[in-house]
Design a protein around this motif. Structure first.
Motif, mmCIF file in Angstrom:
data_model
loop_
_atom_site.group_PDB
_atom_site.id
_atom_site.type_symbol
_atom_site.label_atom_id
_atom_site.label_comp_id
_atom_site.label_asym_id
_atom_site.label_seq_id
_atom_site.Cartn_x
_atom_site.Cartn_y
_atom_site.Cartn_z
ATOM 1 N N UNK A 91 -13.294 10.278 -12.655
ATOM 2 C CA UNK A 91 -13.654 11.311 -11.852
ATOM 3 C C UNK A 91 -15.438 11.474 -11.931
ATOM 4 N N UNK A 123 1.241 -1.024 -0.101
ATOM 5 C CA UNK A 123 -0.001 0.260 0.203
ATOM 6 C C UNK A 123 0.630 1.401 -0.101
ATOM 7 N N UNK A 147 3.010 5.492 -4.137
ATOM 8 C CA UNK A 147 3.588 6.381 -4.381
ATOM 9 C C UNK A 147 2.780 7.049 -6.320
ATOM 10 N N UNK A 148 2.146 5.922 -7.351
ATOM 11 C CA UNK A 148 1.947 5.860 -8.173
ATOM 12 C C UNK A 148 0.240 5.927 -8.365
ATOM 13 N N UNK A 149 -0.903 5.781 -7.696
ATOM 14 C CA UNK A 149 -2.039 5.915 -6.828
ATOM 15 C C UNK A 149 -2.836 7.241 -7.021
ATOM 16 N N UNK A 150 -1.342 8.447 -6.219
ATOM 17 C CA UNK A 150 -1.677 9.338 -5.524
ATOM 18 C C UNK A 150 -2.078 10.338 -7.086
ATOM 19 N N UNK A 151 -2.815 10.898 -6.998
ATOM 20 C CA UNK A 151 -2.457 12.381 -8.092
ATOM 21 C C UNK A 151 -2.668 13.616 -7.573
ATOM 22 N N UNK A 158 2.092 1.530 -4.014
ATOM 23 C CA UNK A 158 0.674 1.697 -4.470
ATOM 24 C C UNK A 158 0.836 3.630 -4.365
ATOM 25 N N UNK A 178 3.652 5.351 -16.128
ATOM 26 C CA UNK A 178 4.628 6.358 -15.857
ATOM 27 C C UNK A 178 4.719 7.687 -17.071
ATOM 28 N N UNK A 232 7.727 -1.762 -12.555
ATOM 29 C CA UNK A 232 7.430 -1.380 -12.380
ATOM 30 C C UNK A 232 5.464 -1.790 -12.503
ATOM 31 N N UNK A 277 2.521 -3.134 -10.875
ATOM 32 C CA UNK A 277 1.073 -3.177 -11.058
ATOM 33 C C UNK A 277 0.257 -3.359 -10.690
ATOM 34 N N UNK A 294 5.332 10.566 -14.903
ATOM 35 C CA UNK A 294 6.509 10.374 -13.993
ATOM 36 C C UNK A 294 8.224 10.342 -14.733
ATOM 37 N N UNK A 340 2.629 -1.684 -20.257
ATOM 38 C CA UNK A 340 2.338 -1.090 -19.760
ATOM 39 C C UNK A 340 3.011 -0.460 -18.270
ATOM 40 N N UNK A 341 4.093 -0.188 -17.695
ATOM 41 C CA UNK A 341 4.453 0.283 -16.661
ATOM 42 C C UNK A 341 5.015 1.471 -17.383
#
Lengths: 201, 201
Positions: B30, A102, A107-111, A105, B166, A161, A165, B171, B161-162
């Motif tokens: 969203x 978690x 690191x990448x989930x949060x935008x 995750x 990114x 990554x 993922x 990123x 995919x990675x």
């Protein structure tokens, strides 16, 4: 809410980050709010807002600590003799991801909200991680330019990554009988010009 | 809300999926709610709930259509002669992702509530995509077992995919001067035992 003056600002910041980290480990991004961080350390939410601009800022700082922790385990893995480094680095990466899925995750989930950029220190931190690996694998990429080593290293990072993922979101298991970690070893071996089959078994 | 009986259920389902797709293209996950899909096609939300179990079900069906569309462009790319297929497949993949980044992101951003599994038809759909690529690349992986070809193909898929994930989240550009697509070509070339440098330029 009586603890208002128990801690110096730096201590308090550390406590808040630890609390945020613990909430993410237990519940992921979904459970993380400023109010819950405040409750956990026994302060009012307003105190947290004195230390962090907002929840996004707090999250970015949790992520910075995660990147620092990842750098440490990669530095450790890169201490092996050159021929062993690819395997050690891949194992260190998967150990890290699997032991705190978690936090990883996050690191990448949060935008960040649209239009906001990551803080200035984020890019050098990520670049340092890539450089550390590019240098560790340098002896295994002789006769290659620094640019080519960088491209290969970024590709390995992005590949690991992607594997992680898809593994974390249970999509990889839908089509792969091979363990994610074994795919990671295959990827890095091939990127370094090694054989398709694993010689070690 | 007066259109209640203008369309047969199958037509209505198609309309609702098209509306959901359009909302995702414009605003991403969203912006997607059952109410907004209903408004867009001029029906009451209740009508949508007669066609889909819930928003998750609707999203899974939008994703199914995205996977079908991706399969079509990969089938087309795989028609090239074997030696050209890796490059064509990678280009087709990146063209697809870049032309509809939000629809593609929806495939991975959306998670079912904990405890719920993807519907039974999802796995064969994904497996068919992997098989199609594994077969197209088969001539370039001689002397390899079917299991090894499968592992290599899944690794290429996860790697692309990675790279795309990114890239979409901005990123990759923090550490790579190389275009995502070029990293994708490098990855697939190396996975197939090709050289580290691109011979075509």
């Amino acid at each position: 809410m009586a603890r208002r003056s128990d801690h110096a600002p730096e201590e308090l910041k550390h406590l808040a980050l630890e609390a945020a980290r613990a909430i993410v480990v237990e519940e992921g991004l979904r459970g993380l709010t400023v109010r819950r961080v405040a409750e956990r350390i026994g302060y009012a939410p307003g105190t947290i807002y004195n230390l962090f601009a907002n929840l996004d800022d707090l999250i970015v700082q949790v992520n910075a600590a995660t990147l620092d922790a990842l750098a440490l385990v990669l530095v450790e893995a890169a201490r092996a003799e050159p021929a062993l480094r690819p395997e050690r680095l891949v194992d260190a990466y998967f150990d890290f991801v699997e032991s705190r899925p978690r936090l990883w995750s996050l690191l990448f989930e949060h935008r960040l909200p649209e239009g906001e950029d990551l803080p200035d220190w984020y890019r050098p931190k990520l670049a340092a991680l890539i450089s550390l690996v590019a240098e560790a694998l340098g002896p295994l990429m002789p006769d290659t330019s620094a640019a080519a080593r960088q491209a290969a290293t970024v590709t390995m990072w992005a590949g690991l990554h992607g594997i992680s993922t898809l593994a974390v979101s249970s999509k990889l298991a839908l089509v792969a009988e091979t363990e994610p970690r074994a795919l990671g070893h295959l990827l890095v071996r091939r990127m370094l010009g090694g054989p398709a089959a694993d010689a070690t078994g």
